[in-house]
Design a protein around this motif. Sequence first.
Motif, PDB file in Angstrom:
ATOM      1  N   TYR A 189      -6.025 -34.987  15.849  1.00 37.68           N
ATOM      2  CA  TYR A 189      -7.227 -34.781  15.036  1.00 37.68           C
ATOM      3  C   TYR A 189      -8.292 -34.139  15.911  1.00 37.68           C
ATOM      4  O   TYR A 189      -8.256 -34.195  17.140  1.00 37.68           O
ATOM      5  N   LYS A 190      -9.266 -33.513  15.262  1.00 35.08           N
ATOM      6  CA  LYS A 190     -10.405 -32.920  15.957  1.00 35.08           C
ATOM      7  C   LYS A 190     -11.680 -33.330  15.231  1.00 35.08           C
ATOM      8  O   LYS A 190     -11.671 -33.529  14.016  1.00 35.08           O
ATOM      9  N   THR A 191     -12.775 -33.426  15.995  1.00 34.29           N
ATOM     10  CA  THR A 191     -14.042 -33.843  15.410  1.00 34.29           C
ATOM     11  C   THR A 191     -15.156 -32.873  15.794  1.00 34.29           C
ATOM     12  O   THR A 191     -15.036 -32.105  16.755  1.00 34.29           O
ATOM     13  N   HIS A 192     -16.224 -32.962  15.029  1.00 32.28           N
ATOM     14  CA  HIS A 192     -17.395 -32.124  15.277  1.00 32.28           C
ATOM     15  C   HIS A 192     -18.603 -32.826  14.657  1.00 32.28           C
ATOM     16  O   HIS A 192     -18.475 -33.510  13.637  1.00 32.28           O
ATOM     17  N   HIS A 247     -11.050 -33.554  11.322  1.00 33.21           N
ATOM     18  CA  HIS A 247      -9.955 -32.759  10.767  1.00 33.21           C
ATOM     19  C   HIS A 247      -8.631 -33.379  11.187  1.00 33.21           C
ATOM     20  O   HIS A 247      -8.399 -33.635  12.369  1.00 33.21           O
ATOM     21  N   PRO A 281      -4.660 -32.568  10.749  1.00 33.72           N
ATOM     22  CA  PRO A 281      -3.656 -31.622  10.258  1.00 33.72           C
ATOM     23  C   PRO A 281      -2.468 -32.341   9.625  1.00 33.72           C
ATOM     24  O   PRO A 281      -2.141 -33.478   9.989  1.00 33.72           O
ATOM     25  N   SER A 290      -6.104 -25.146   8.398  1.00 34.36           N
ATOM     26  CA  SER A 290      -6.377 -24.987   9.822  1.00 34.36           C
ATOM     27  C   SER A 290      -7.742 -25.573  10.181  1.00 34.36           C
ATOM     28  O   SER A 290      -8.660 -25.622   9.351  1.00 34.36           O
ATOM     29  N   TYR A 291      -7.862 -25.989  11.435  1.00 32.52           N
ATOM     30  CA  TYR A 291      -9.138 -26.546  11.899  1.00 32.52           C
ATOM     31  C   TYR A 291     -10.253 -25.511  11.799  1.00 32.52           C
ATOM     32  O   TYR A 291     -11.369 -25.831  11.371  1.00 32.52           O
ATOM     33  N   SER A 292      -9.973 -24.277  12.183  1.00 31.85           N
ATOM     34  CA  SER A 292     -11.015 -23.244  12.166  1.00 31.85           C
ATOM     35  C   SER A 292     -11.517 -22.993  10.748  1.00 31.85           C
ATOM     36  O   SER A 292     -12.730 -22.859  10.519  1.00 31.85           O
ATOM     37  N   LEU A 333     -13.494 -26.200   9.595  1.00 28.25           N
ATOM     38  CA  LEU A 333     -14.793 -26.295  10.253  1.00 28.25           C
ATOM     39  C   LEU A 333     -15.757 -25.230   9.719  1.00 28.25           C
ATOM     40  O   LEU A 333     -16.953 -25.509   9.528  1.00 28.25           O
TER      41      LEU A 333
END
Length: 406
Positions: free
Chosen positions: A3-6, A16, A18, A193-195, A198
């Motif tokens: 996972y990714k965060t912002h 996020h 996936p 996708s993450y991009s 985001l």
Amino acid sequence: MSYKTHTSSNGIRFIHIPGKRVAAHCIVMINTGTRDELANEHGMAHFLEHVLFKGTQKRSSYQIINRIEEVGGDLDAFTTKEDTCVYATFLPKHFERAIELLSDIVFHSVFPQNQLEREKLVINDEINSYKDSPAELIYDEFEELIFDGHPLGRNILGTTESLKSFNTQAIQQFCQRTYNTDQIVVCVAGNISYSKALQSFNKYFSTVAENKRRWKRKPFKNFVPLHKTIDKNTFQAHCMLGTLAYSYNHKDRLTLHLLNNILGGGGSNSRLNMALRERKGMVYFIESNYNAYFDSGVAYIYFGTDKEKLEKALSLVLHELKKVREIPLTDKQLSVAKNQFYGQMALSFDNQESLAMNLTKSYMVFKKIDDLDVIQKEIESITAEDIIRVANEIYSEEKLSSLKYI
């Protein structure tokens, strides 16, 4: 777990996750629930969740519903004591449609008075349906008993009387006061996708005006065990037994979750189910549960039984509690309990929507997400002595409150 965060400059957080499933999910979780209502706002958090769908500055309620449903998706929401959640399920190719819609209804709803009056009728029916279901109503009334006089004790729906005063201005003021940007988490889960996720998050959420929380929740203090019996015209007796428990950040929270699973968690092999249903045939349904809150918690046991069997069933429950307070689990029993607890948790993560909801909540509360292997290590570190200690702290008989419907 990947996972990714912002975090945007206005404080709204993004996560996020996936995935490769057919469905994708977008969740907006707000750290606002029933406990955040003022005395004259009982039921407003839940009412607001309903009327978010009744029109925005650019959409009618019909357009809101069809924006997701006409492409086969689903739009829904729920309210708890501490959270409001609005979410959508859809095919990944409709992601932009979903995230824009969620931003629109959360930040640009207009709450037309005619729609509010109509929705009051709907919620009054919901309130009455609970009154017709003692097995559901008793949970709300038990928390009212535990958190006597505190907002955590209020039922989520409100009352017929409290709904009468709700109007457009009151809803707008509640939204402005509690839908704070630093208390919102947006999650996107699925084959996106993450991009791309985001970019859309920044477009629809990062541009929202900053509105950070300036107030703090009122903690619950001075718990006193209470016992209450209510005469109900029902075929069965219903009973709740429980007490105050640990908050989200308590060091023994996971130990209590494990103890709860042993007592009356999701398995038919739980001690309470075996003792009262399988061996004695005294109940159709019995469970224990543990709800953690920001600064408190509640642990409870519920069962329904024939009225003439109520006291005998209650004595069996108290006997099982005595056993977990006094008799340590053997190494084998502890190993089986840990494997079952971890296995249930891991399997729940296989459901993408459930996973997304759990991780969104975890990120909101803890500002981090633990991988399954980290959680497994924490579970493995729990000892039989830990369970005995927690059982005595929580389920000491003199600390228990009870509510009976007879």
